[in-house]
Scaffold this active site. Structure first.
Site: not given
Length: 621
Positions: A378, A510, A596
């Site tokens: 990812d 997410e 992230t």
């Protein structure tokens, strides 16, 4: 002086002439003195003074009351224009005489003009007092926290934002009460959890929360966190740490806190920690191994990783933080390490243009042909487009790699279900596995923020693809309005977890992350409505007496809690929700890129920073 009598000149006549000459000389002397004195009172006289003063004597620039009013008016104009910095050459001459630097450091100017600093603070030479944080802020287009800390004008939206803030305070207060200094809170048993991901480092929830507390204005809680960092964050640990997790949480969290607050404490800590991560790169290829002992510097690969391989999403998720470590330390080694990774990836063959998840740090070859936009892969893709954006769109290599990868993903992984849902399957040696993980749901936001910079004819296509993937992830949030760890599109299922082992939800961010980005890009009100659904679901199913907990099955209305308040819930989930209900000028995307773990890092405007350094050098000479 003896005057001799000249022939034919009387004593009285000579005395008169001498008197006239004396008066003329006095007048001439006064005129010369006045002219040279005036030079020192011109608006920009530092350079003229340097002609007459010793180079070793640094002259302070003192701000008088008139200049203070000029700066106030200039700051007001900037705010009225949405915080935009004047173009080069348009900066007020009077402002230049205050700062010797074209860009404006918004927070510093506001703080100083508000009377919070002693007047003598303003007389110190900028080249000696200005921190790296202030220089980066000086190159921002807008104030980091917006005009009014991002407060929305709509009362309903503001009420929702305040609810998210209350959730953060509730989660933080319980962590502080029952797990202070540990990595995470166990809310059911009311104790702390340390775990083995951080190599003996403590306080993951504290480091992950610094920027969230700060942008929410929870200053008492933020100051408690800062004090803990100062007194208790011990980086001399001697256990096995995940290079990836330490980087995104600790390095990212400390960098973000430094850039937002200017506290040198955070810079000192992150520089010390960054050095401890470098030995992980001591491999034949320069591809770092996944685990490092922060004390000894020895590193190794995860035991579960195929054939001692390194993981794409781990070694590919270092670029943002390491580039900033080089910027702050002025040591290129960090950037060199991550650029070496990129060079190797560009050199080796990629099956169908795809990047498999496992790579040998010894041979530099792929170990398995398993490709996923979810776990294991990812954030590698996320960091490609964000590296391009963080470079102020100058990193052409990152741009080429990102759009090349996206093209391969569209050609091989993007699928449409019988019910019309767009999803990203996984690829195993050419065979598709019609499964999408919750982790892959970040990709809606990723594709959205990259839509503007691809081929112009594909801009709308990318925005549509981002919206479709975000819609699919929303559809997986049922019936509890929380989503499973993974969901499938085979056997008649549509975005449904068909295996019991995939039904859990651990407070992941997410899906909400994509809501936030899509709201900022489109202002479609459905994204705020979907975010509010998630808030209500978190309150109903995950809030317990002493914090928030993940749940084991999103398909049952009677919650079975997992007894863990993840640190990323504080760093990501609640931050993205808060930003979703805030105005766009709170951490504007024109200036900030989120790592992230949702830690904001400023865009690096090299031309501005270099101009800044040149001017500082000139002033100090």
């Amino acid at each position: 002086m003896v005057f001799r009598k000249l022939p034919g000149v009387s004593a009285s006549g000579m005395g008169l002439r001498l008197s006239q000459k004396f008066v003329f000389l006095l007048f001439l002397s006064g005129l010369v003195t006045l002219c040279f004195g005036a030079l020192f009172f011109l608006p920009d006289s530092v350079r003229l003074k340097r002609i007459f003063l010793s180079k070793t004597e640094t002259q302070p620039v003192t701000v008088g009351s008139g200049s203070e009013n000029d700066a106030r008016e200039h700051l007001k104009r900037l705010k009225n224009q949405g915080g935009m910095t004047p173009a080069k050459g348009e900066t007020s001459t009077k402002l230049k005489s205050l700062s010797r630097k074209p860009p404006v450091s918004y927070e510093a100017t506001e703080e100083r003009l508000a009377g919070g600093k002693a007047q003598e603070d303003l007389t110190l030479p900028r080249s000696k007092t200005e921190s790296a944080s202030a220089k980066f802020k000086g190159c921002l287009l807008k104030p980091p926290l917006g005009r009014d800390n991002g407060k929305p004008s709509d009362p309903k939206t503001n009420e929702r934002r305040e609810k998210v803030k209350e959730m953060m305070k509730f989660a933080w207060d319980n962590y502080k009460r029952y797990a202070w200094g540990k990595n995470e809170l166990r809310p059911l048993t009311r104790n702390g959890h340390i775990g083995n991901m951080f190599g003996g480092l403590r306080g993951a929830s504290i480091i992950d929360s610094l920027d969230t507390l700060y942008i929410m204005g929870l200053m008492e809680e933020y100051n408690d966190a800062k004090d803990w960092v100062q007194t208790s964050l011990d980086l001399n640990s001697n256990g096995e740490a995940s290079l990836f997790e330490v980087n995104i949480r600790y390095v990212g969290g400390l960098l973000s806190a430094y850039y937002l607050t200017g506290e040198e404490l955070y810079k000192s800590k992150v520089m010390e920690l960054g050095e401890k991560l470098l030995p992980a790169f001591n491999t034949p290829t320069g591809i770092p191994r996944g685990v490092i002992n922060l004390g000894s510097g020895t590193s190794w690969s995860w035991g579960w990783a195929s054939a001692g391989s390194s993981i794409l999403a781990e070694f590919g998720t270092l670029h943002l933080e390491f580039v900033h470590l080089s910027e702050l330390s002025r040591n290129p080694i960090y950037t060199e390490k991550v650029m070496n990774i990129r060079k190797l990836l560009n050199k080796i063959e990629k099956p169908h243009g795809l990047y498999p998840n496992f790579l040998s740090p010894v041979s530099g070859n792929w170990v398995q042909h398993h490709v996923s936009i979810g776990g294991l892969g990812d954030s590698f893709y996320e960091y490609l487009i964000k590296s391009y954006l963080m470079s102020d769109k100058t990193d052409g290599d990152a741009k080429t790699m990102y759009y090349g990868a996206l093209e391969a993903i569209e050609a091989n992984l993007v699928q449409k279900s019988p019910g019309g849902l767009t999803y990203m399957a996984e690829w195993r040696g050419g065979i598709l596995d019609h499964k999408m993980g919750h982790l892959a749901c970040f990709s809606g936001g990723m594709i959205g923020i990259g839509a503007d910079d691809g081929a112009p004819e594909k801009r709308q296509h990318y925005l549509d693809l981002a919206a479709e993937i975000t819609h699919t992830c929303h559809e997986s949030y049922t019936p509890t309005k929380l989503g499973p760890e993974a969901f499938r599109f085979d056997g008649g299922g549509e975005a449904t977890a068909t295996r019991l082992s995939d039904r859990y939800y651990i407070l992941r961010p997410e899906v909400i992350e994509s809501y936030m980005y899509m709201w900022r890009l489109t202002h479609d009100p459905k994204y705020r409505e979907w975010g509010w659904e998630a808030v209500e679901a978190l309150e109903q199913h995950c809030r317990v007496e002493s914090g928030f907990s993940g749940i084991r099955d999103v398909y049952t209305m009677t919650a079975s809690h997992d007894n863990m308040q993840q640190s990323f819930f504080l760093s990501e989930t609640l931050k993205y929700l808060y930003l979703l209900f805030s105005d766009d000028d709170l951490l504007p995307l024109e200036d900030w890129v989120f790592n992230t773990e949702a830690h904001p890092l400023p865009i690096i405007r090299k031309s501005c920073l270099q101009d800044d350094a040149t001017q500082d050098k000139t002033v100090s000479e």
